[in-house]
Design a protein around this motif. Structure first.
Motif, PDB file in Angstrom:
ATOM      1  N   ARG A 163      27.669   4.703  52.892  1.00 35.28           N
ATOM      2  CA  ARG A 163      28.773   4.533  51.781  1.00 35.28           C
ATOM      3  C   ARG A 163      30.108   5.221  51.963  1.00 35.28           C
ATOM      4  NH1 ARG A 163      25.641   3.965  46.729  1.00 35.28           N
ATOM      5  NH2 ARG A 163      23.442   3.329  47.265  1.00 35.28           N
ATOM      6  N   ASP A 164      30.865   4.460  51.356  1.00 36.44           N
ATOM      7  CA  ASP A 164      32.518   5.115  51.450  1.00 36.44           C
ATOM      8  C   ASP A 164      32.630   6.292  50.598  1.00 36.44           C
ATOM      9  OD1 ASP A 164      32.937   3.960  49.090  1.00 36.44           O
ATOM     10  OD2 ASP A 164      33.912   1.947  50.025  1.00 36.44           O
ATOM     11  N   ASP A 165      34.043   6.640  50.653  1.00 37.50           N
ATOM     12  CA  ASP A 165      34.300   7.890  49.837  1.00 37.50           C
ATOM     13  C   ASP A 165      34.352   7.503  48.197  1.00 37.50           C
ATOM     14  OD1 ASP A 165      34.798   9.045  52.132  1.00 37.50           O
ATOM     15  OD2 ASP A 165      36.880   8.900  52.124  1.00 37.50           O
ATOM     16  N   GLU A 166      34.285   6.355  47.996  1.00 35.63           N
ATOM     17  CA  GLU A 166      33.985   5.731  46.387  1.00 35.63           C
ATOM     18  C   GLU A 166      32.568   5.656  45.967  1.00 35.63           C
ATOM     19  OE1 GLU A 166      36.546   2.764  45.612  1.00 35.63           O
ATOM     20  OE2 GLU A 166      38.494   3.994  45.619  1.00 35.63           O
ATOM     21  N   GLY A 167      31.622   5.793  47.222  1.00 36.50           N
ATOM     22  CA  GLY A 167      30.222   5.575  46.859  1.00 36.50           C
ATOM     23  C   GLY A 167      29.734   4.086  47.161  1.00 36.50           C
ATOM     24  N   TYR A 168      30.512   3.455  47.660  1.00 41.85           N
ATOM     25  CA  TYR A 168      30.271   1.968  47.810  1.00 41.85           C
ATOM     26  C   TYR A 168      29.606   1.582  49.247  1.00 41.85           C
ATOM     27  CZ  TYR A 168      32.192   0.717  43.325  1.00 41.85           C
ATOM     28  OH  TYR A 168      32.367   0.930  41.815  1.00 41.85           O
ATOM     29  N   ASN A 169      29.035   0.554  49.540  1.00 45.63           N
ATOM     30  CA  ASN A 169      28.360   0.206  50.854  1.00 45.63           C
ATOM     31  C   ASN A 169      29.645   0.048  51.766  1.00 45.63           C
ATOM     32  OD1 ASN A 169      25.889  -0.485  52.431  1.00 45.63           O
ATOM     33  ND2 ASN A 169      26.898  -2.409  52.655  1.00 45.63           N
ATOM     34  N   THR A 170      29.764   0.440  53.002  1.00 41.34           N
ATOM     35  CA  THR A 170      30.668   0.289  53.964  1.00 41.34           C
ATOM     36  C   THR A 170      30.237   0.349  55.592  1.00 41.34           C
ATOM     37  OG1 THR A 170      32.702   1.223  54.929  1.00 41.34           O
ATOM     38  CG2 THR A 170      30.822   2.881  54.360  1.00 41.34           C
ATOM     39  N   LEU A 171      31.084  -0.522  56.138  1.00 42.07           N
ATOM     40  CA  LEU A 171      30.722  -0.731  57.640  1.00 42.07           C
ATOM     41  C   LEU A 171      31.752   0.286  58.561  1.00 42.07           C
ATOM     42  CD1 LEU A 171      29.901  -4.532  58.001  1.00 42.07           C
ATOM     43  CD2 LEU A 171      28.417  -2.658  57.420  1.00 42.07           C
ATOM     44  N   ASP A 172      31.986   1.350  58.055  1.00 44.72           N
ATOM     45  CA  ASP A 172      32.784   2.156  58.598  1.00 44.72           C
ATOM     46  C   ASP A 172      32.109   2.792  59.786  1.00 44.72           C
ATOM     47  OD1 ASP A 172      34.257   4.472  59.634  1.00 44.72           O
ATOM     48  OD2 ASP A 172      34.933   5.378  57.438  1.00 44.72           O
ATOM     49  N   PRO A 173      32.628   2.404  61.055  1.00 44.67           N
ATOM     50  CA  PRO A 173      31.584   2.924  62.302  1.00 44.67           C
ATOM     51  C   PRO A 173      31.880   4.369  62.460  1.00 44.67           C
ATOM     52  CG  PRO A 173      33.230   1.186  62.922  1.00 44.67           C
ATOM     53  CD  PRO A 173      33.476   1.389  61.410  1.00 44.67           C
ATOM     54  N   ASP A 174      32.797   5.246  61.937  1.00 47.51           N
ATOM     55  CA  ASP A 174      32.703   6.568  61.793  1.00 47.51           C
ATOM     56  C   ASP A 174      31.592   7.094  61.302  1.00 47.51           C
ATOM     57  OD1 ASP A 174      34.980   6.714  63.806  1.00 47.51           O
ATOM     58  OD2 ASP A 174      36.095   6.869  62.138  1.00 47.51           O
ATOM     59  N   LYS A 175      31.431   6.529  59.898  1.00 51.08           N
ATOM     60  CA  LYS A 175      30.306   7.316  59.105  1.00 51.08           C
ATOM     61  C   LYS A 175      29.127   6.862  59.630  1.00 51.08           C
ATOM     62  CE  LYS A 175      32.984   7.194  54.865  1.00 51.08           C
ATOM     63  NZ  LYS A 175      33.187   8.710  54.716  1.00 51.08           N
ATOM     64  N   PHE A 176      28.773   5.610  60.242  1.00 49.77           N
ATOM     65  CA  PHE A 176      27.484   5.322  61.040  1.00 49.77           C
ATOM     66  C   PHE A 176      27.127   6.380  62.147  1.00 49.77           C
ATOM     67  CE2 PHE A 176      27.422   1.100  58.938  1.00 49.77           C
ATOM     68  CZ  PHE A 176      26.169   1.304  58.412  1.00 49.77           C
ATOM     69  N   HIS A 177      28.236   6.690  62.933  1.00 47.29           N
ATOM     70  CA  HIS A 177      28.225   7.572  63.864  1.00 47.29           C
ATOM     71  C   HIS A 177      27.734   9.044  63.351  1.00 47.29           C
ATOM     72  CE1 HIS A 177      28.806   5.388  67.665  1.00 47.29           C
ATOM     73  NE2 HIS A 177      29.816   4.901  67.212  1.00 47.29           N
ATOM     74  N   GLU A 178      28.514   9.214  62.490  1.00 50.89           N
ATOM     75  CA  GLU A 178      28.301  10.879  61.805  1.00 50.89           C
ATOM     76  C   GLU A 178      26.611  11.135  61.209  1.00 50.89           C
ATOM     77  OE1 GLU A 178      30.778  12.063  58.395  1.00 50.89           O
ATOM     78  OE2 GLU A 178      32.437  10.934  59.597  1.00 50.89           O
ATOM     79  N   VAL A 179      25.795   9.655  60.875  1.00 52.54           N
ATOM     80  CA  VAL A 179      24.642   9.710  60.672  1.00 52.54           C
ATOM     81  C   VAL A 179      23.762   9.500  61.712  1.00 52.54           C
ATOM     82  CG1 VAL A 179      22.981   8.671  59.196  1.00 52.54           C
ATOM     83  CG2 VAL A 179      25.188   8.935  58.145  1.00 52.54           C
ATOM     84  N   LEU A 180      24.044   8.679  62.558  1.00 49.44           N
ATOM     85  CA  LEU A 180      22.949   8.160  63.447  1.00 49.44           C
ATOM     86  C   LEU A 180      23.073   8.852  65.051  1.00 49.44           C
ATOM     87  CD1 LEU A 180      22.714   4.217  62.758  1.00 49.44           C
ATOM     88  CD2 LEU A 180      21.249   6.030  62.051  1.00 49.44           C
ATOM     89  N   ASP A 181      24.423   9.250  65.419  1.00 47.71           N
ATOM     90  CA  ASP A 181      24.399  10.004  66.611  1.00 47.71           C
ATOM     91  C   ASP A 181      23.262  11.195  66.646  1.00 47.71           C
ATOM     92  OD1 ASP A 181      26.314   8.242  67.401  1.00 47.71           O
ATOM     93  OD2 ASP A 181      27.814   9.485  67.359  1.00 47.71           O
ATOM     94  N   PRO A 182      23.325  12.190  65.625  1.00 50.03           N
ATOM     95  CA  PRO A 182      22.406  13.416  65.901  1.00 50.03           C
ATOM     96  C   PRO A 182      21.046  12.768  65.559  1.00 50.03           C
ATOM     97  CG  PRO A 182      23.590  13.314  63.621  1.00 50.03           C
ATOM     98  CD  PRO A 182      24.286  12.328  64.631  1.00 50.03           C
ATOM     99  N   ILE A 183      20.793  11.734  64.779  1.00 51.42           N
ATOM    100  CA  ILE A 183      19.481  11.364  64.590  1.00 51.42           C
ATOM    101  C   ILE A 183      18.773  10.520  65.983  1.00 51.42           C
ATOM    102  CG2 ILE A 183      18.145   9.440  63.600  1.00 51.42           C
ATOM    103  CD1 ILE A 183      18.519  11.831  61.741  1.00 51.42           C
ATOM    104  N   ARG A 184      19.888   9.938  66.752  1.00 54.51           N
ATOM    105  CA  ARG A 184      19.294   9.306  67.940  1.00 54.51           C
ATOM    106  C   ARG A 184      18.947  10.461  68.915  1.00 54.51           C
ATOM    107  NH1 ARG A 184      17.585   4.232  68.410  1.00 54.51           N
ATOM    108  NH2 ARG A 184      19.062   2.650  67.835  1.00 54.51           N
ATOM    109  N   GLN A 185      19.761  11.478  68.855  1.00 55.16           N
ATOM    110  CA  GLN A 185      19.836  12.774  69.810  1.00 55.16           C
ATOM    111  C   GLN A 185      18.368  13.305  69.619  1.00 55.16           C
ATOM    112  OE1 GLN A 185      22.963  15.300  69.811  1.00 55.16           O
ATOM    113  NE2 GLN A 185      22.120  16.501  71.887  1.00 55.16           N
TER     114      GLN A 185
END
Length: 339
Positions: free
Chosen positions: A104-126
């Motif tokens: 979600r973006d800063d307003e709570g809506y669905n987003t394709l922001d690559p940085d936000k996906f990396h924040e979530v998924l990089d540590p999960i992948r690791q």
């Protein structure tokens, strides 16, 4: 009940009682009283109660937050990247083989922001390198098609939905153009990501067949997702309508794409009953906060934790004699490349 005022023909009852008595006819034919899978009147190995054709393995895909609901609907839903990451980690620690991820973006809506996906998924992948990541990518804003391709290039996802639909999900028009459906499938496969064909209504199955299956753009093994029971999707406002609708949609899919693996979303008011019915039919399920705020169709209890939902349905599957796929098993069956 009344022994004084009833419509029994007692004269006939007494007559046959006197003639036949009260010994219940129970004659054994052969050495066994009950033979469960054969008849002793039949020669040869003929099984009269064959095993049901239900897959031993089941995939349970677990969602985190999706794009439908806000904290106004369910205060427990993860919204920030830290909340989404923590929820994803809890699900993985519970043993889930697959995650369905939105950010979600800063307003709570669905987003394709690559940085936000990396924040979530990089540590999960690791920490959980084997888990299958199902990333939902919808190019519904200017520049999002390019962001979607960037995310696919960076190999964050193993699977992504191709929404073959046109619907009013709630008060929102959601209608990917035909060329969009086709080109998204093309783009996804270009980067070796498995296309997951998402259908919300009966007509969507025909749309998927016309644009993706009959054209041979997508080939077996087919991976379908049914997302009914939300307002504007296939209506399931009672147990009867739920069962009829589920069986019809699955039947349509199997006619359009024989042998398709079907994952049914635990969505709308049908919620966990829809997932339970899907398990009984030998289908696979998607559970969690994305598709419904409610745990049960007949109560207003809200889902509090996605990992608990996964565990609940894993236990239900085990009670039905089905075991959850490991990521490696599902990758092999569905031909999903390891990132």
């Amino acid at each position: 009940m009344s022994l004084e005022h009833n419509f029994i023909n007692w004269e006939m009852v007494r007559r046959y009682s006197e003639q036949y008595g009260h010994i219940v006819p129970n004659v054994r034919f052969g050495k066994d009283a009950v033979v469960p899978d054969r008849s002793q009147f039949v020669l040869g190995d003929i099984n009269i109660q064959p095993k049901w054709d239900i897959p031993n393995k089941i995939m349970i895909n677990t969602t985190i937050c999706g794009g439908f609901f806000s904290k106004e609907t369910n205060p427990n839903i993860p919204i920030t990247t830290q909340e989404i990451y923590q929820a994803a980690r809890e699900i993985c620690l519970a043993g889930a083989p697959m995650l369905h991820v939105h950010v979600r973006d800063d307003e709570g809506y669905n987003t394709l922001d690559p940085d936000k996906f990396h924040e979530v998924l990089d540590p999960i992948r690791q920490e959980f390198p084997d888990v299958i990541i199902d990333g939902c990518l919808v190019a519904n804003r200017a520049g999002y098609w390019e962001k979607m391709e960037l995310l696919l290039k960076e190999h964050l996802f193993d699977i992504t939905p191709i929404n073959a639909t046109a619907n009013y999900a709630g008060d929102r028009l959601f209608t990917p153009y035909p060329h969009h459906i086709i080109e998204k499938a093309e783009l996804v496969m270009k980067y070796n990501v498995k296309p997951h064909i998402a259908v919300f209504t009966d007509g969507d199955v025909d749309t998927a067949y016309r644009y993706l299956i009959s054209t041979k753009l997508i080939e077996p093994p087919y991976d379908f997702g049914i997302l009914p029971a939300l307002p504007g999707c296939s209506s399931m406002n009672s147990p009867t309508r739920m069962l009829e609708g589920l069986m019809r949609m699955n039947g349509l899919i199997q006619e359009a794409a024989p042998g398709a693996h079907v994952i049914v979303c635990c969505s709308g008011r049908a919620s966990s009953y829809l997932a339970a019915a899907s398990m009984l039919l030998g289908l696979h399920v998607r559970v969690g906060m994305e598709d419904t705020p409610w745990v049960w169709p007949h109560k207003d209890d809200l889902i509090t934790n996605n990992a608990k939902m996964f565990t609940m349905f894993k236990q239900m599957a085990q009670m039905l004699g089905r075991e959850v796929y490991t990521p490696a098993e599902y990758r092999e069956v569905m031909q999903i490349a390891k990132k």
